[in-house]
Scaffold this motif. Structure first.
Motif, mmCIF file in Angstrom:
data_model
loop_
_atom_site.group_PDB
_atom_site.id
_atom_site.type_symbol
_atom_site.label_atom_id
_atom_site.label_comp_id
_atom_site.label_asym_id
_atom_site.label_seq_id
_atom_site.Cartn_x
_atom_site.Cartn_y
_atom_site.Cartn_z
ATOM 1 N N GLU A 1 -25.825 96.439 -27.531
ATOM 2 C CA GLU A 1 -25.801 97.810 -26.995
ATOM 3 C C GLU A 1 -26.681 98.744 -27.823
ATOM 4 N N TYR B 1 -30.192 98.120 -26.830
ATOM 5 C CA TYR B 1 -30.423 98.730 -25.516
ATOM 6 C C TYR B 1 -30.702 100.231 -25.667
ATOM 7 N N GLN B 2 -29.868 100.923 -26.418
ATOM 8 C CA GLN B 2 -30.051 102.368 -26.605
ATOM 9 C C GLN B 2 -31.368 102.672 -27.315
#
Length: 185
Positions: free
Chosen positions: A140, A143-144
């Motif tokens: 995550e 991804y960010q």
């Protein structure tokens, strides 16, 4: 512990002049050397490459291009894509342009104790961020980072708990083994 290998074979190879994945060393493509090393220490291996290179690989290999949102965004996009396609506890990342790395070095790296998010190799003052093991909990955050167009692997690694393993602790020939090939042999 489920371990997946992510073989990065989609770079532009501007300095090299042709796709590094298909350069040869002793009658084997660079990607074949990297794949063989990963295959011996991982439960599965995925090759992340460019669309135009897909037809050049054997059809029996697990292949993908970058997630369409991050196409062409470099190694961090390839790592994220591999994580997004195959769930695992950890990911052994290896670029195709380091054909001298073998199962032996990757096995030593996997066995090296670490409590960090990433284990990566450092040889003298040269960092090898793409010879590394990434914890799945980073997906995550990667991804960010990609959504924010921060594409630097080293910058990402400095923002998480990265442990740098000295090359001579996992290889008796680090100067040979950890060569990044940027010119045809």
């Amino acid at each position: 512990m489920e371990t997946v290998g992510i073989l990065l074979a989609g770079g532009r190879s501007r300095r090299f002049g042709s796709p590094k994945a298909f350069a040869k060393l002793k009658d084997q493509y660079f990607y074949e050397w990297a794949y063989a090393a990963l295959d011996k220490v991982c439960d599965d291996v995925i090759i992340i490459t460019r669309e135009e290179l897909l037809p050049l690989f054997p059809k029996n290999l697990f292949l993908s291009t970058d997630d369409h949102r991050f196409s062409g965004d470099g190694p961090l996009a390839g790592i994220y894509t591999g994580m997004d396609i195959i769930n695992a506890d950890q990911y052994v990342v290896l670029p195709c342009d380091m054909p001298f790395i073998t199962r032996k070095e990757l096995k030593q790296l996997t066995l090296f104790p670490s409590t960090g998010d990433i284990k990566a190799v450092k040889q003298d003052e040269i960092f090898h961020p793409l010879v590394s093991i990434w914890n799945s909990s980073l997906k995550e955050k990667i991804y960010q980072t990609l959504m924010n167009k921060n594409l630097s692997v080293m910058q990402f690694m400095s923002a998480v708990d990265t442990e740098w393993i000295l090359a001579n602790q996992i290889s008796d020939k680090p100067a040979t083994v950890f060569q990044n090939i940027n010119k045809p042999l």
